[in-house]
Motif scaffolding. Structure first.
Motif, PDB file in Angstrom:
ATOM      1  N   SER A 125      48.723  65.759  28.919  1.00  0.00           N
ATOM      2  CA  SER A 125      49.246  64.788  28.668  1.00  0.00           C
ATOM      3  C   SER A 125      50.811  65.088  27.948  1.00  0.00           C
ATOM      4  O   SER A 125      50.830  66.091  27.149  1.00  0.00           O
ATOM      5  N   VAL A 126      51.828  64.387  28.287  1.00  0.00           N
ATOM      6  CA  VAL A 126      53.151  64.876  28.085  1.00  0.00           C
ATOM      7  C   VAL A 126      53.392  64.722  26.485  1.00  0.00           C
ATOM      8  O   VAL A 126      53.947  65.625  25.812  1.00  0.00           O
ATOM      9  N   ILE A 127      52.959  63.412  26.026  1.00  0.00           N
ATOM     10  CA  ILE A 127      53.611  63.034  24.617  1.00  0.00           C
ATOM     11  C   ILE A 127      52.190  62.601  24.069  1.00  0.00           C
ATOM     12  O   ILE A 127      51.834  61.418  24.754  1.00  0.00           O
ATOM     13  N   THR A 128      52.061  62.553  22.948  1.00  0.00           N
ATOM     14  CA  THR A 128      50.848  61.825  22.275  1.00  0.00           C
ATOM     15  C   THR A 128      51.318  60.653  21.737  1.00  0.00           C
ATOM     16  O   THR A 128      52.632  60.416  21.586  1.00  0.00           O
ATOM     17  N   LYS A 129      50.517  59.673  21.640  1.00  0.00           N
ATOM     18  CA  LYS A 129      50.835  58.241  21.278  1.00  0.00           C
ATOM     19  C   LYS A 129      51.554  58.130  20.013  1.00  0.00           C
ATOM     20  O   LYS A 129      52.581  57.770  20.026  1.00  0.00           O
ATOM     21  N   LYS A 130      51.135  59.016  18.830  1.00  0.00           N
ATOM     22  CA  LYS A 130      51.494  58.987  17.797  1.00  0.00           C
ATOM     23  C   LYS A 130      53.199  59.578  17.930  1.00  0.00           C
ATOM     24  O   LYS A 130      54.004  59.114  17.303  1.00  0.00           O
ATOM     25  N   ASP A 131      53.303  60.589  18.625  1.00  0.00           N
ATOM     26  CA  ASP A 131      54.694  61.322  18.519  1.00  0.00           C
ATOM     27  C   ASP A 131      55.464  60.283  19.558  1.00  0.00           C
ATOM     28  O   ASP A 131      56.948  60.059  19.316  1.00  0.00           O
ATOM     29  N   GLN A 132      54.938  59.524  20.720  1.00  0.00           N
ATOM     30  CA  GLN A 132      55.910  58.670  21.386  1.00  0.00           C
ATOM     31  C   GLN A 132      56.413  57.448  20.375  1.00  0.00           C
ATOM     32  O   GLN A 132      57.547  57.094  20.509  1.00  0.00           O
ATOM     33  N   GLN A 133      55.379  56.923  19.623  1.00  0.00           N
ATOM     34  CA  GLN A 133      55.820  55.966  18.891  1.00  0.00           C
ATOM     35  C   GLN A 133      56.944  56.451  17.681  1.00  0.00           C
ATOM     36  O   GLN A 133      57.961  55.705  17.344  1.00  0.00           O
ATOM     37  N   LYS A 134      56.869  57.783  17.383  1.00  0.00           N
ATOM     38  CA  LYS A 134      57.649  58.456  16.032  1.00  0.00           C
ATOM     39  C   LYS A 134      59.086  58.406  17.126  1.00  0.00           C
ATOM     40  O   LYS A 134      60.011  58.081  16.406  1.00  0.00           O
ATOM     41  N   ILE A 135      59.011  58.852  18.033  1.00  0.00           N
ATOM     42  CA  ILE A 135      60.377  59.059  18.964  1.00  0.00           C
ATOM     43  C   ILE A 135      60.987  57.727  19.159  1.00  0.00           C
ATOM     44  O   ILE A 135      62.363  57.471  19.083  1.00  0.00           O
ATOM     45  N   GLN A 136      60.337  56.703  19.509  1.00  0.00           N
ATOM     46  CA  GLN A 136      60.654  55.243  19.898  1.00  0.00           C
ATOM     47  C   GLN A 136      61.312  54.931  18.571  1.00  0.00           C
ATOM     48  O   GLN A 136      62.351  54.006  18.419  1.00  0.00           O
ATOM     49  N   GLN A 137      60.607  54.981  17.265  1.00  0.00           N
ATOM     50  CA  GLN A 137      61.341  54.283  16.042  1.00  0.00           C
ATOM     51  C   GLN A 137      62.615  55.200  15.832  1.00  0.00           C
ATOM     52  O   GLN A 137      63.586  54.594  15.629  1.00  0.00           O
ATOM     53  N   LEU A 138      62.599  56.506  15.909  1.00  0.00           N
ATOM     54  CA  LEU A 138      63.691  57.261  15.707  1.00  0.00           C
ATOM     55  C   LEU A 138      64.693  56.697  16.692  1.00  0.00           C
ATOM     56  O   LEU A 138      66.028  56.707  16.403  1.00  0.00           O
ATOM     57  N   PHE A 139      64.351  56.666  17.882  1.00  0.00           N
ATOM     58  CA  PHE A 139      65.550  56.016  19.053  1.00  0.00           C
ATOM     59  C   PHE A 139      66.347  54.923  18.854  1.00  0.00           C
ATOM     60  O   PHE A 139      67.368  54.530  18.949  1.00  0.00           O
TER      61      PHE A 139
END
Length: 165
Positions: free
Chosen positions: A118-132
């Motif tokens: 899996s490319v990105i964990t859900k937790k990290d994806q949420q973090k990236i989305q918030q930062l984005f």
């Protein structure tokens, strides 16, 4: 595809500067789209995304020109605004980039070990989305400030604007 470039000598024709600004704005928008792909967990060629924001095409152009822009009192405040947004944008960019590339490396190792990559964990994806979300706001502010700066340069009465030292 245009690449923002500048020389450090002579006079610059206003139209050349406006063309450079267009290229720099386009480069910044292109980087923004790539970061959006990261936030959406879409495949991104990380080699097209500089590890350090200062190495982006936009940054190289802007900081190469900003010293000259500041010599014009009517342009200086717009340059300072862009710098302010940019300085706030930098740590957010670094966090997105490091989180994403960490996950890509982890995914590659999982593939080598025969595990689910899996490319990105859900937790990290949420973090990236918030930062984005904040990245995008600042990026839009930079584009708006660039457009304002461009407008002021376009109406500047001199056709040859800047002398470089």
């Amino acid at each position: 595809m245009c690449k923002p470039q500048f020389t450090n000598y002579g006079l610059i024709i206003k139209q050349q500067l406006l063309n450079e600004m267009h290229c720099a704005t386009t480069a910044h928008k292109r980087l923004n789209r790539r970061i959006k792909h990261m936030a959406d967990n879409l495949p991104v060629d990380v080699t097209t995304i500089p590890q350090d924001l200062n190495n982006s095409e936009f940054s190289k152009w802007f900081f190469g020109r900003s010293v000259q822009f500041k010599k014009f009192p009517e342009l200086k405040k717009y340059v300072l605004n862009i710098e302010l947004f940019y300085n706030e944008l930098q740590p957010i960019y670094q966090e997105i980039h490091s989180t994403y590339t960490k996950e890509i490396k982890s995914s590659y190792l999982k593939t080598l070990l025969g595990l689910n990559p899996s490319v990105i964990t859900k937790k990290d994806q949420q973090k990236i989305q918030q930062l984005f979300s904040r990245f995008e706001q600042l990026s839009d502010s930079i584009i708006t400030a660039l457009n304002t700066l461009e407008g002021h340069i376009a109406i500047h009465p001199n056709e040859k604007l800047l002398v470089f030292i």
